[in-house]
Scaffold this active site. Structure first.
Site, PDB file in Angstrom:
ATOM      1  N   GLU A  15      13.627   5.766 -12.585  1.00  0.00           N
ATOM      2  CA  GLU A  15      12.432   5.797 -11.743  1.00  0.00           C
ATOM      3  C   GLU A  15      11.191   5.382 -12.520  1.00  0.00           C
ATOM      4  O   GLU A  15      10.308   4.709 -11.986  1.00  0.00           O
ATOM      5  CB  GLU A  15      12.234   7.199 -11.158  1.00  0.00           C
ATOM      6  CG  GLU A  15      13.322   7.636 -10.220  1.00  0.00           C
ATOM      7  CD  GLU A  15      13.628   6.621  -9.142  1.00  0.00           C
ATOM      8  OE1 GLU A  15      12.692   5.930  -8.671  1.00  0.00           O
ATOM      9  OE2 GLU A  15      14.796   6.492  -8.765  1.00  0.00           O
ATOM     10  N   HIS A  19      10.696   1.714 -12.526  1.00  0.00           N
ATOM     11  CA  HIS A  19       9.968   1.202 -11.364  1.00  0.00           C
ATOM     12  C   HIS A  19       8.465   1.340 -11.586  1.00  0.00           C
ATOM     13  O   HIS A  19       7.687   0.424 -11.291  1.00  0.00           O
ATOM     14  CB  HIS A  19      10.356   1.986 -10.114  1.00  0.00           C
ATOM     15  CG  HIS A  19      11.674   1.609  -9.529  1.00  0.00           C
ATOM     16  ND1 HIS A  19      11.953   0.361  -9.026  1.00  0.00           N
ATOM     17  CD2 HIS A  19      12.805   2.342  -9.350  1.00  0.00           C
ATOM     18  CE1 HIS A  19      13.181   0.331  -8.560  1.00  0.00           C
ATOM     19  NE2 HIS A  19      13.729   1.520  -8.756  1.00  0.00           N
ATOM     20  N   HIS A  46       7.118  -1.217 -13.892  1.00  0.00           N
ATOM     21  CA  HIS A  46       7.022  -2.515 -13.226  1.00  0.00           C
ATOM     22  C   HIS A  46       5.658  -2.663 -12.555  1.00  0.00           C
ATOM     23  O   HIS A  46       4.930  -3.636 -12.779  1.00  0.00           O
ATOM     24  CB  HIS A  46       8.160  -2.620 -12.205  1.00  0.00           C
ATOM     25  CG  HIS A  46       8.296  -3.973 -11.574  1.00  0.00           C
ATOM     26  ND1 HIS A  46       9.134  -4.214 -10.510  1.00  0.00           N
ATOM     27  CD2 HIS A  46       7.703  -5.164 -11.832  1.00  0.00           C
ATOM     28  CE1 HIS A  46       9.064  -5.476 -10.163  1.00  0.00           C
ATOM     29  NE2 HIS A  46       8.196  -6.076 -10.950  1.00  0.00           N
TER      30      HIS A  46
END
Length: 746
Positions: free
Chosen positions: A523, A526, A529
């Site tokens: 997670e 993400h 990102h």
């Protein structure tokens, strides 16, 4: 053009897709939704809300405070959502009409740019709504959701299908070659028009009305499915005899004792979620209770009662098939995959079937090993699905002298949080400084961190780690505001990770398993990102479904590097770092149980694709599931990771429908990327990390993602690396060539 393309999907993503279980690394807890991520990337530009409605409504107020404003979680009244939805729709319509009705011929500057900035208030609203429907759900929230989801779906459909907007979008598209646009502007214009067409903007008359009706009915069905599954997940199995606790770790016993006490009950409470089911099946010596817990979990939504979802699923797939035909696509799978890297169902199936036979063969080996242990113990049983995790642990201990109970004390949650922050610093020069208590949060246990890259402030990170009533199961990431430069300001990112770890008992640290630690790193991948975005146009802020899991899966690889283990795997009681002998045993067992993990995931992905890659919709989901699993040779000792009656990825929104394959697609790139770090001679190699950050993380969807990968790697990804990672035979290579040097978890 943000709103005409996808804001309806944004609302659906927040309220239903994000509400229930989107995203997952194949052998991990459920996680992020790219529908949500993509639309959250459009974010908020800080536009002031000056209407009387905003002054009185706790949800419509301007975001104030540091970081160009933060959500006022501590002031929100759920009862204000209906008025906020209506006021926001009215305002969005007025903003869109103002741009649409400009008498000047449409150009990139007077049409595309202002449409990119339309609807900032809506994105603020849906960020707050997403937290209430995902993290803070209750009866009041669900009632509002059921009433307003169809209305908002229809509203955004009407907006998307406005012929005047299509006309202006098409004019900009038709003039694109002579308009002096740069590469990003050209890509934005082309994607805007193509997505409008793909989503029905060319439809007229009765066909247009039919599409709106289908989408409205789907929104109702998604909400119905979500609520039914959530209702089954909020049931408990209660234990009242200490003999029922045989084999369970003390930390787990303390957590389920706390769950019972929170309800004012004696004994121990097992909630019907994966975070409870998995450790119970792995440790309990009570086979009868393992079977009971297992059956309760796998039959969520499939009990023939008021919460049974089979008819809801049949309704959804029928509506999807009708919509695909209306939009000119052969099947729902073709419709959903038109804007992915794979492009079509056959390409995705080809990749899955390259891996499936090797995974099934490995399961047969794993079952044989477990059966041998059971026979040696004179257990008098044949391995069943509720035995798999239990006997797998026995095999792990016998083969590698490795016991999950031996590992878990070294994975203290707080230490692992520090580890993931440190890894981001080593790779990308980022720092995370805790500032919990300085900004509002939606639950007292939410932590916050200021984020910098070098000396540059880039945003705020929210961390909501623990399970609680009203919080959907699984794990996911979202952004409340994402970065883009359009409008003259490079905005601060507000990103969040949401997990469902079982909190330690009173006075005890929270210990997590290897799988949980992988979830944590996944997670966070993400979040990294989105925190590293460096884009101009919000419409290029999302990525294809089968790309979005790639950066997060790459981030898992650093968890079991020696640096992280040696510095952060500290024993909860002694504080001593994980001994090298245990690290070596973990590395030695790196491909252990990969047959189970791969088959559990891939069976779900294959059933998803087969269900949606057909012109005649499935009418009996249970029968279809059984027949498909028989057809592909599903081992009887394993059940799908997500059976159809509780497959939130597929039926709480469109987000992962015909898209669950995307984890394998992304992991193929992940394994190939990890090989690039290994080939650099140091998995912390700064040059490789910066190339990955600048070409993959920072660029969002500014360039075709296949081209971005080729720029990073110098070629397309090779399947052999994912086979090696999972310990499966690679065609043309000897057995001695299998495996990498470090452990990656999915």
């Amino acid at each position: 053009m943000r709103f005409s393309v996808s804001s309806r999907k944004f609302f659906l993503g927040v309220s239903t897709a994000a509400l229930l279980g989107l995203g997952s690394s194949p052998a991990m807890a459920q996680q992020t939704t790219a529908e949500l991520n993509r639309m959250s990337a459009n974010g908020n530009s800080g536009t002031k809300k000056t209407s009387d409605d905003a002054a009185e409504n706790t949800i419509l107020q301007e975001w104030t405070g540091p970081y160009d404003g933060v959500p006022p979680w501590d002031e929100v009244k759920v009862s204000d959502f209906p008025a906020a939805f209506q006021a926001t729709m009215d305002k969005v319509k007025a903003e869109v009409d103002a741009v649409r009705d400009n008498s000047e011929p449409a150009t990139f500057e007077n049409f595309t740019v202002p449409m990119e900035l339309v609807g900032n208030d809506a994105n603020d609203l849906f960020s707050i709504w997403g937290v209430h429907s995902s993290n803070l759900s209750n009866e009041e929230v669900r009632k509002i959701q059921g009433e307003w989801l169809p209305k908002i779906s229809a509203f955004f459909d009407e907006l998307t299908l406005d012929p005047k907007l299509l006309e202006k979008t098409k004019r900009v598209y038709d003039m694109r070659e002579s308009a002096g646009l740069d590469a990003q502007q050209l890509r934005l214009v082309e994607r805007n028009y193509e997505q409008l067409v793909r989503n029905g903007a060319l439809l007229e008359g009765a066909d247009k009305e039919k599409l709106i009706a289908i989408n409205t009915e789907l929104s109702k069905a998604f909400n119905e499915f979500s609520n039914k599954v959530l209702a089954d997940e909020e049931t408990y199995i209660y234990l009242t005899d200490e003999a029922d606790l045989a084999g369970l770790p003390a930390s787990f016993i303390a957590s389920i004792k706390g769950a019972a006490e929170a309800q004012g009950k004696e004994g121990w409470a097992l909630k019907n979620t994966r975070s409870v089911m998995q450790p119970f099946l792995q440790n309990s010596t009570r086979r009868d209770l393992r079977e009971k817990v297992y059956n309760a979990y796998i039959n969520r939504g499939d009990n023939g009662d008021a919460n049974d979802t089979n008819m809801t699923i049949a309704k959804i797939v029928k509506l999807r098939a009708e919509r695909a035909t209306l939009l000119g696509f052969e099947t729902h799978a073709h419709y959903r995959m038109a804007d992915t890297m794979a492009k079509d169902p056959d390409t995705a199936m080809e990749l899955m079937m390259q891996v499936w036979p090797a995974a099934v063969a490995r399961v047969k080996e794993e079952v044989a090993d477990m059966q041998a242990v059971a026979d040696q113990e004179n257990a008098g049983l044949t391995i069943e699905p509720w035995d798999y995790r239990y006997y797998a642990e026995k095999v792990r201990k016998a083969k590698y002298d490795l016991d999950e109970a031996e590992i878990k004390p070294y994975f203290k949650l707080d230490n692992m949080v520090d580890a993931m922050f440190d890894a981001a610093g080593k790779l990308y020069g980022m720092t995370f400084t805790e500032n919990t208590g300085t900004v509002p949060v939606f639950d007292p246990e939410v932590r916050t961190f200021e984020v910098k890259r070098g000396d540059k402030l880039i945003g705020l990170f929210y961390l909501d780690n623990f399970a609680r009533e009203g919080k959907r199961s699984g794990a996911w990431m979202t952004t409340y505001r994402s970065q883009y430069e359009l409008g003259g300001k490079n905005r601060y990112v507000l990103a969040s990770n949401n997990n469902n770890f079982v909190k330690g008992g009173a006075g005890q640290p929270t210990l997590i398993s290897l799988d949980d630690a992988s979830t944590l790193f996944h997670e966070f991948g993400h979040a990294l990102h989105y925190l590293n975005y460096d884009i101009k146009y919000p419409g290029l802020g999302g990525t294809p479904r089968d790309f979005v899991e790639y950066p997060s899966q790459v981030n898992e690889n650093w968890l079991l590097t020696r640096y992280v283990l040696d510095n952060y795997a500290k024993h909860a009681e002694t504080g001593e770092p994980m001994p090298q002998a245990l690290v070596d045993k973990i590395n030695k067992s790196k491909t252990f149980n990969e047959g189970f993990s791969t088959v559990e995931y891939l069976s779900s992905a294959i059933v998803d694709m087969k269900m949606h890659n057909r012109t005649d919709p499935v009418t009996d989901p249970d029968a279809f599931e059984r027949e498909t699993l028989t057809e592909i040779g599903m081992p009887k000792e394993i059940v799908m990771r997500h059976r159809l009656p509780q497959f939130n990825h597929l039926f709480s929104s469109d987000a992962y429908s015909a898209g669950y394959y995307s984890y394998l697609w992304s992991e193929t790139m992940d394994a190939d990327t990890w090989a690039a770090f290994e080939e650099a001679g140091d998995v912390w190699d700064p040059e490789t990390a910066e190339r990955f950050r600048s070409t993959i993380l920072a660029t969002a969807n500014e360039t075709d993602r296949k081209e971005a990968y080729r720029q990073f790697r110098g070629r397309d990804p090779e399947v052999k690396y994912i086979l090696k990672k999972r310990g499966f035979p690679v065609p043309g290579e000897s057995a001695s060539a299998k495996g990498g040097e470090t452990v990656g978890n999915d």
